[in-house]
Design a protein around this motif. Structure first.
Motif, mmCIF file in Angstrom:
data_model
loop_
_atom_site.group_PDB
_atom_site.id
_atom_site.type_symbol
_atom_site.label_atom_id
_atom_site.label_comp_id
_atom_site.label_asym_id
_atom_site.label_seq_id
_atom_site.Cartn_x
_atom_site.Cartn_y
_atom_site.Cartn_z
ATOM 1 N N GLN A 189 0.835 -1.206 0.000
ATOM 2 C CA GLN A 189 0.000 0.000 0.000
ATOM 3 C C GLN A 189 0.869 1.255 0.000
ATOM 4 O O GLN A 189 0.566 2.230 -0.687
ATOM 5 N N ILE A 190 1.977 1.204 0.778
ATOM 6 C CA ILE A 190 2.866 2.377 0.856
ATOM 7 C C ILE A 190 3.460 2.677 -0.525
ATOM 8 O O ILE A 190 3.503 3.821 -0.961
ATOM 9 N N LYS A 191 3.843 1.625 -1.235
ATOM 10 C CA LYS A 191 4.419 1.785 -2.569
ATOM 11 C C LYS A 191 3.387 2.431 -3.507
ATOM 12 O O LYS A 191 3.680 3.371 -4.239
ATOM 13 N N ALA A 192 2.159 1.903 -3.450
ATOM 14 C CA ALA A 192 1.099 2.439 -4.312
ATOM 15 C C ALA A 192 0.800 3.892 -3.950
ATOM 16 O O ALA A 192 0.639 4.743 -4.830
ATOM 17 N N LEU A 193 0.753 4.192 -2.644
ATOM 18 C CA LEU A 193 0.457 5.566 -2.211
ATOM 19 C C LEU A 193 1.543 6.531 -2.680
ATOM 20 O O LEU A 193 1.242 7.676 -3.038
ATOM 21 N N SER A 194 2.800 6.057 -2.690
ATOM 22 C CA SER A 194 3.900 6.955 -3.047
ATOM 23 C C SER A 194 3.843 7.363 -4.521
ATOM 24 O O SER A 194 4.435 8.344 -4.928
ATOM 25 N N ARG A 195 3.103 6.592 -5.319
ATOM 26 C CA ARG A 195 2.990 6.932 -6.747
ATOM 27 C C ARG A 195 1.931 8.003 -6.990
ATOM 28 O O ARG A 195 1.779 8.492 -8.093
ATOM 29 N N GLY A 196 1.150 8.344 -5.944
ATOM 30 C CA GLY A 196 0.107 9.373 -6.096
ATOM 31 C C GLY A 196 -1.244 8.738 -6.332
ATOM 32 O O GLY A 196 -1.478 8.115 -7.368
ATOM 33 N N VAL A 197 -2.119 8.856 -5.353
ATOM 34 C CA VAL A 197 -3.464 8.277 -5.450
ATOM 35 C C VAL A 197 -4.465 9.384 -5.122
ATOM 36 O O VAL A 197 -4.292 10.102 -4.144
ATOM 37 N N GLN A 198 -5.486 9.538 -5.960
ATOM 38 C CA GLN A 198 -6.447 10.630 -5.709
ATOM 39 C C GLN A 198 -7.669 10.184 -4.922
ATOM 40 O O GLN A 198 -8.313 10.983 -4.261
ATOM 41 N N ILE A 199 -8.037 8.896 -5.053
ATOM 42 C CA ILE A 199 -9.229 8.416 -4.331
ATOM 43 C C ILE A 199 -8.819 7.221 -3.467
ATOM 44 O O ILE A 199 -8.394 6.184 -3.974
ATOM 45 N N ILE A 200 -8.922 7.401 -2.156
ATOM 46 C CA ILE A 200 -8.558 6.345 -1.207
ATOM 47 C C ILE A 200 -9.831 5.777 -0.607
ATOM 48 O O ILE A 200 -10.705 6.542 -0.165
ATOM 49 N N ILE A 201 -9.925 4.454 -0.578
ATOM 50 C CA ILE A 201 -11.050 3.813 0.109
ATOM 51 C C ILE A 201 -10.428 2.982 1.210
ATOM 52 O O ILE A 201 -9.693 2.031 0.935
ATOM 53 N N GLY A 202 -10.693 3.340 2.461
ATOM 54 C CA GLY A 202 -9.963 2.660 3.516
ATOM 55 C C GLY A 202 -10.793 2.290 4.721
ATOM 56 O O GLY A 202 -11.845 2.868 4.983
ATOM 57 N N THR A 203 -10.279 1.302 5.461
ATOM 58 C CA THR A 203 -10.872 0.993 6.762
ATOM 59 C C THR A 203 -10.166 1.912 7.779
ATOM 60 O O THR A 203 -8.980 2.228 7.609
ATOM 61 N N PRO A 204 -10.897 2.352 8.817
ATOM 62 C CA PRO A 204 -10.347 3.380 9.706
ATOM 63 C C PRO A 204 -8.999 3.022 10.317
ATOM 64 O O PRO A 204 -8.081 3.852 10.333
ATOM 65 N N GLY A 205 -8.831 1.780 10.799
ATOM 66 C CA GLY A 205 -7.578 1.403 11.460
ATOM 67 C C GLY A 205 -6.389 1.558 10.535
ATOM 68 O O GLY A 205 -5.351 2.119 10.908
ATOM 69 N N ARG A 206 -6.500 1.068 9.325
ATOM 70 C CA ARG A 206 -5.376 1.116 8.397
ATOM 71 C C ARG A 206 -5.102 2.552 7.924
ATOM 72 O O ARG A 206 -3.948 2.939 7.720
ATOM 73 N N VAL A 207 -6.164 3.340 7.798
ATOM 74 C CA VAL A 207 -5.971 4.747 7.396
ATOM 75 C C VAL A 207 -5.167 5.476 8.482
ATOM 76 O O VAL A 207 -4.205 6.187 8.195
ATOM 77 N N ILE A 208 -5.519 5.245 9.761
ATOM 78 C CA ILE A 208 -4.781 5.861 10.873
ATOM 79 C C ILE A 208 -3.316 5.414 10.827
ATOM 80 O O ILE A 208 -2.403 6.203 11.013
ATOM 81 N N ASP A 209 -3.110 4.125 10.579
ATOM 82 C CA ASP A 209 -1.760 3.578 10.506
ATOM 83 C C ASP A 209 -0.928 4.359 9.469
ATOM 84 O O ASP A 209 0.202 4.774 9.730
ATOM 85 N N HIS A 210 -1.526 4.573 8.289
ATOM 86 C CA HIS A 210 -0.802 5.307 7.236
ATOM 87 C C HIS A 210 -0.564 6.765 7.634
ATOM 88 O O HIS A 210 0.497 7.322 7.327
ATOM 89 N N ILE A 211 -1.541 7.371 8.299
ATOM 90 C CA ILE A 211 -1.358 8.775 8.730
ATOM 91 C C ILE A 211 -0.172 8.843 9.690
ATOM 92 O O ILE A 211 0.709 9.684 9.565
#
Ligand code: AMP
Length: 241
Positions: free
Chosen positions: A116-138
């Motif tokens: 997920q980190i690799k994909a996010l680093s490429r630039g993502v405009q629409i994120i669909i996430g579960t709250p726990g994992r979103v907090i983890d990334h923040i």
């Protein structure tokens, strides 16, 4: 009553083509109401059950509003489960098939975070996430929400039932003051009304009961029993009929 068609919603040719390719002929009642509201920048508190077309009701305007040249996160959808996150991601991917330069990523627990980190680093405009994992990334600094303009809380009552209230509030505190918030929920208990009061601006209430859930030819009734007697009672009812 005349049903407004998708063309009356004044959508761009790319998304109209996707809607045609997917095979949706006309917007569902919730889509008729919610799509124009989101497109005109309104906050929405929508009572919506699964099966009403609620995903496309926020997905179509999210894709329509997404600017392909801007590689920052523009829309964040929070979902209660990985299954729903994957399902919403798949539907949004289909809806965006004719709009180039849009990247959509589901992020949920249980999937290796490195991917997920690799994909996010490429630039993502629409994120669909579960709250726990979103907090983890923040917390890891791999997801920034200060550019988000649209937040959707999908199945908000489910997320609260699963104990995600603090996570949701924490996530919303990382979004900019100026953004749209859409809450979709089957029920609106006081906790959701509280989140709505605190995080939404003049939300428009949309009530849409899933009419197809009941079939007039089927008689419905219930028998009240204590929890331990449920299975025995069901067996007796089945035997009786
Ligand atoms: P949802 O309520 O988002 O879970 O959607 C339920 C199902 O309805 C999904 O399989 C969608 O692909 C489908 N659907 C959504 N919008 C429409 C539409 N306008 N016409 C026909 N099917 C639709």
């Amino acid at each position: 009553m005349e049903i407004p068609s998708f063309s009356e919603l004044q959508l761009s040719p790319g998304i109209m083509k996707a809607i045609r390719d997917i095979g949706y002929e006309e917007p569902t009642p919730i889509q008729q109401q919610v799509i124009p509201l989101i497109l005109t920048g309104k906050d929405v508190a929508g009572q919506a059950y699964t099966g009403t077309g609620k995903t496309a009701a926020f997905g179509i305007p999210a894709i329509e509003l997404c600017q392909p040249t801007n590689k920052n996160v523009q829309t964040l959808v929070l979902c209660p489960s990985r299954e729903l996150a994957v399902q919403v991601g798949a539907e949004l991917n289909k809806l965006s098939m004719h709009k180039k330069g849009i990247s959509i990523l589901p992020v949920y627990g249980g999937q290796p975070i490195e991917r997920q980190i690799k994909a996010l680093s490429r630039g993502v405009q629409i994120i669909i996430g579960t709250p726990g994992r979103v907090i983890d990334h923040i917390k890891r600094g791999t997801l920034r929400l200060d550019t988000v303009s649209l937040v959707v809380l999908d199945e908000a009552d489910q997320m609260l039932d699963m104990g995600f209230r603090d996570d949701i509030e924490e996530i919303l505190s990382h979004t900019p003051a100026e953004h749209q918030t859409v809450i979709l929920s089957a029920t609106f208990p006081p906790e959701i009304l509280d989140i709505s009061r605190r995080f939404q601006k003049d939300p428009i209430d949309v009530k849409m009961v899933h009419q197809e859930l009941t079939v007039p030819q089927i008689e419905q009734y219930y028998i009240e029993v204590r929890e331990p007697a449920k299975a025995d009672t069901l067996i007796r009812v089945l035997e009786f009929y």
